[in-house]
Write a protein that holds these residues in place. Structure first.
Motif, PDB file in Angstrom:
ATOM      1  N   MET A 279      -3.875   6.376  -4.325  1.00  0.00           N
ATOM      2  CA  MET A 279      -4.231   5.960  -5.374  1.00  0.00           C
ATOM      3  C   MET A 279      -5.011   6.061  -6.489  1.00  0.00           C
ATOM      4  O   MET A 279      -4.718   5.825  -7.695  1.00  0.00           O
ATOM      5  N   GLU A 280      -6.155   5.842  -6.364  1.00  0.00           N
ATOM      6  CA  GLU A 280      -7.300   6.337  -7.175  1.00  0.00           C
ATOM      7  C   GLU A 280      -7.260   7.596  -7.666  1.00  0.00           C
ATOM      8  O   GLU A 280      -7.161   8.306  -8.942  1.00  0.00           O
ATOM      9  N   LYS A 281      -7.322   9.093  -6.650  1.00  0.00           N
ATOM     10  CA  LYS A 281      -7.252  10.073  -6.934  1.00  0.00           C
ATOM     11  C   LYS A 281      -6.192  11.298  -7.215  1.00  0.00           C
ATOM     12  O   LYS A 281      -6.223  11.583  -8.109  1.00  0.00           O
ATOM     13  N   TYR A 282      -4.825  10.446  -7.095  1.00  0.00           N
ATOM     14  CA  TYR A 282      -3.936  11.017  -7.033  1.00  0.00           C
ATOM     15  C   TYR A 282      -3.252  10.314  -8.526  1.00  0.00           C
ATOM     16  O   TYR A 282      -2.004  10.928  -9.457  1.00  0.00           O
ATOM     17  N   TYR A 283      -3.366   8.635  -8.477  1.00  0.00           N
ATOM     18  CA  TYR A 283      -2.572   8.218  -9.644  1.00  0.00           C
ATOM     19  C   TYR A 283      -3.451   7.690 -10.530  1.00  0.00           C
ATOM     20  O   TYR A 283      -2.839   6.927 -11.643  1.00  0.00           O
ATOM     21  N   GLY A 284      -4.632   7.946 -10.388  1.00  0.00           N
ATOM     22  CA  GLY A 284      -5.286   6.634 -12.028  1.00  0.00           C
ATOM     23  C   GLY A 284      -5.451   5.514 -11.719  1.00  0.00           C
ATOM     24  O   GLY A 284      -5.744   5.063 -12.512  1.00  0.00           O
ATOM     25  N   VAL A 285      -4.992   5.051 -10.268  1.00  0.00           N
ATOM     26  CA  VAL A 285      -4.483   4.060 -10.461  1.00  0.00           C
ATOM     27  C   VAL A 285      -5.322   2.866  -9.589  1.00  0.00           C
ATOM     28  O   VAL A 285      -5.885   3.074  -8.476  1.00  0.00           O
ATOM     29  N   ALA A 286      -6.957   2.540  -9.299  1.00  0.00           N
ATOM     30  CA  ALA A 286      -8.162   1.487  -9.198  1.00  0.00           C
ATOM     31  C   ALA A 286      -7.781  -0.163  -8.494  1.00  0.00           C
ATOM     32  O   ALA A 286      -6.680  -0.259  -9.462  1.00  0.00           O
ATOM     33  N   ILE A 287      -7.716   0.313  -7.477  1.00  0.00           N
ATOM     34  CA  ILE A 287      -8.333  -1.483  -6.407  1.00  0.00           C
ATOM     35  C   ILE A 287      -8.855  -1.670  -5.809  1.00  0.00           C
ATOM     36  O   ILE A 287      -9.519  -1.635  -5.287  1.00  0.00           O
ATOM     37  N   THR A 288      -9.516  -2.940  -6.500  1.00  0.00           N
ATOM     38  CA  THR A 288     -10.643  -3.217  -6.002  1.00  0.00           C
ATOM     39  C   THR A 288     -11.329  -4.632  -5.208  1.00  0.00           C
ATOM     40  O   THR A 288     -11.936  -4.796  -4.363  1.00  0.00           O
ATOM     41  N   ASP A 289      -9.668  -5.173  -5.801  1.00  0.00           N
ATOM     42  CA  ASP A 289      -9.619  -6.869  -5.069  1.00  0.00           C
ATOM     43  C   ASP A 289      -9.281  -6.523  -3.857  1.00  0.00           C
ATOM     44  O   ASP A 289      -7.796  -5.782  -4.364  1.00  0.00           O
ATOM     45  N   GLU A 290      -9.517  -7.666  -3.211  1.00  0.00           N
ATOM     46  CA  GLU A 290      -8.568  -7.702  -1.615  1.00  0.00           C
ATOM     47  C   GLU A 290      -7.351  -8.213  -2.003  1.00  0.00           C
ATOM     48  O   GLU A 290      -6.028  -7.666  -0.966  1.00  0.00           O
ATOM     49  N   SER A 291      -6.930  -9.462  -2.272  1.00  0.00           N
ATOM     50  CA  SER A 291      -5.679  -9.761  -2.633  1.00  0.00           C
ATOM     51  C   SER A 291      -4.849  -8.731  -3.205  1.00  0.00           C
ATOM     52  O   SER A 291      -3.509  -9.063  -3.107  1.00  0.00           O
ATOM     53  N   ILE A 292      -5.196  -8.423  -4.576  1.00  0.00           N
ATOM     54  CA  ILE A 292      -4.127  -7.427  -4.522  1.00  0.00           C
ATOM     55  C   ILE A 292      -3.638  -6.650  -4.045  1.00  0.00           C
ATOM     56  O   ILE A 292      -2.844  -5.705  -3.999  1.00  0.00           O
ATOM     57  N   GLY A 293      -5.116  -4.830  -3.527  1.00  0.00           N
ATOM     58  CA  GLY A 293      -4.502  -4.506  -2.152  1.00  0.00           C
ATOM     59  C   GLY A 293      -4.032  -4.385  -1.393  1.00  0.00           C
ATOM     60  O   GLY A 293      -2.743  -4.309  -0.963  1.00  0.00           O
ATOM     61  N   GLU A 294      -3.907  -6.237  -0.427  1.00  0.00           N
ATOM     62  CA  GLU A 294      -2.966  -6.369  -0.244  1.00  0.00           C
ATOM     63  C   GLU A 294      -1.884  -6.681   0.194  1.00  0.00           C
ATOM     64  O   GLU A 294      -0.423  -6.147   1.273  1.00  0.00           O
ATOM     65  N   LYS A 295      -1.261  -7.622  -1.250  1.00  0.00           N
ATOM     66  CA  LYS A 295       0.334  -6.408  -1.843  1.00  0.00           C
ATOM     67  C   LYS A 295       0.937  -5.443  -1.676  1.00  0.00           C
ATOM     68  O   LYS A 295       2.020  -4.777  -1.700  1.00  0.00           O
ATOM     69  N   VAL A 296      -0.129  -4.271  -2.583  1.00  0.00           N
ATOM     70  CA  VAL A 296      -0.068  -3.769  -3.289  1.00  0.00           C
ATOM     71  C   VAL A 296       0.275  -2.644  -2.040  1.00  0.00           C
ATOM     72  O   VAL A 296       0.951  -1.097  -1.969  1.00  0.00           O
ATOM     73  N   LEU A 297      -0.659  -2.486  -0.753  1.00  0.00           N
ATOM     74  CA  LEU A 297      -0.840  -1.372  -0.407  1.00  0.00           C
ATOM     75  C   LEU A 297      -0.226  -1.608   1.450  1.00  0.00           C
ATOM     76  O   LEU A 297       0.304  -1.067   2.446  1.00  0.00           O
ATOM     77  N   TYR A 298       1.070  -2.752   1.120  1.00  0.00           N
ATOM     78  CA  TYR A 298       1.562  -3.258   1.930  1.00  0.00           C
ATOM     79  C   TYR A 298       3.085  -2.408   2.627  1.00  0.00           C
ATOM     80  O   TYR A 298       2.978  -2.015   3.717  1.00  0.00           O
ATOM     81  N   SER A 299       3.449  -1.495   1.366  1.00  0.00           N
ATOM     82  CA  SER A 299       4.643  -0.304   1.641  1.00  0.00           C
ATOM     83  C   SER A 299       4.711   0.390   0.875  1.00  0.00           C
ATOM     84  O   SER A 299       4.002   0.567   0.252  1.00  0.00           O
ATOM     85  N   ILE A 300       5.649   1.309   1.851  1.00  0.00           N
ATOM     86  CA  ILE A 300       5.568   2.827   0.319  1.00  0.00           C
ATOM     87  C   ILE A 300       6.414   2.208  -1.248  1.00  0.00           C
ATOM     88  O   ILE A 300       5.738   2.247  -1.946  1.00  0.00           O
ATOM     89  N   ASN A 301       7.054   1.630  -0.252  1.00  0.00           N
ATOM     90  CA  ASN A 301       7.902   0.112  -1.793  1.00  0.00           C
ATOM     91  C   ASN A 301       7.148   0.194  -2.466  1.00  0.00           C
ATOM     92  O   ASN A 301       7.227  -0.360  -4.323  1.00  0.00           O
ATOM     93  N   THR A 302       5.776  -0.725  -2.093  1.00  0.00           N
ATOM     94  CA  THR A 302       5.625  -1.345  -2.867  1.00  0.00           C
ATOM     95  C   THR A 302       3.826  -0.856  -3.798  1.00  0.00           C
ATOM     96  O   THR A 302       3.797  -0.497  -4.901  1.00  0.00           O
TER      97      THR A 302
END
Lengths: 87, 141
Positions: A51-74
């Motif tokens: 997410m960071e390397k290719y899309y410049g999107v940082a995810i540092t919070d685990e609770s956000i990570g849990e939702k965002v990294l759930y599936s390809i769609n998310t």
């Protein structure tokens, strides 16, 4: 959007060095962790790198990570949302 | 020589390992860009084999260097010593191995972090020559 999802699948396979898996094997809406692709929680770090390397999107919070990294769609939806915010 | 940020006398208060498993002497510097440590390979090091330090000791050195640096940078573990474990090793390349009386200079960078999970990239050098590089996943508990 479909291109983005396909590219994400390719990047996940490469970054996690998944053997014998093709992008076609990964469903857009099934969970990437445990029952889906079978990733464990520690594998989430590689997804954060993608997410960071290719899309410049940082995810540092685990609770956000849990939702965002759930599936390809998310993941794809979050990338699009963040890109829209930048414009 | 510049005074280390954490000296050999204090390093044990930052990490859970005890002698003879401590594989870092001094934290030379820690910035958001990089963490630098050194470690002198003594004759009594338990990971020596025929005068050569085994590769897993170098990986342990990278993990311990990461832990000390992350605490100093206040990334996690304000209660010392920090508790955690190595969740994975990847992109491992071994070029050479240190010998007795070599001083290992280690550079570690934080690739990414999510909560208490850290992906660190580490490189070990002896006299400017790269010995090993890898990425380690560290999980604080």
């Amino acid at each position: 959007m479909e291109n983005l999802k396909y590219t994400l699948k390719e990047q996940i396979i490469a970054e996690l060095n998944l053997q014998d898996i093709t992008p076609e094997d990964i469903e857009d809406d099934t969970p990437l962790f445990v029952e889906g692709l079978g990733l464990d929680s520690i594998d989430a770090l590689e997804l954060v790198v993608i997410m960071e390397k290719y899309y410049g999107v940082a995810i540092t919070d685990e609770s956000i990570g849990e939702k965002v990294l759930y599936s390809i769609n998310t993941m794809a939806a979050y990338i699009q949302e963040k890109n829209a915010e930048k414009q | 020589m510049k005074k280390p940020k954490v000296s050999k006398a204090d390093i044990a208060s930052f990490i859970p390992q005890k002698a003879p498993f401590i594989m870092v002497d001094n934290l030379i510097n820690a910035t958001p860009e990089k963490i630098e440590t050194d470690f002198l390979v003594l004759e009594e090091n338990i990971f020596l084999e025929n005068g050569t330090l085994r590769e897993f000791a170098l990986i342990e050195n990278i993990a311990q260097s990461s832990a000390v640096g992350l605490v100093v940078l206040e990334k996690f573990g304000q209660d010392r010593p920090v508790e955690g474990f190595m969740g994975g090793i990847s992109k491992l390349k071994v070029f050479d191995l240190p010998r007795v009386n070599d001083t290992i200079y280690t550079i570690v960078t934080l690739v990414t972090q999510m909560g208490n999970m850290f992906l660190m990239k580490g490189e070990n050098y002896v006299n400017g020559k790269k010995m090993l590089e890898c990425e380690v996943k560290l999980i604080g508990v």
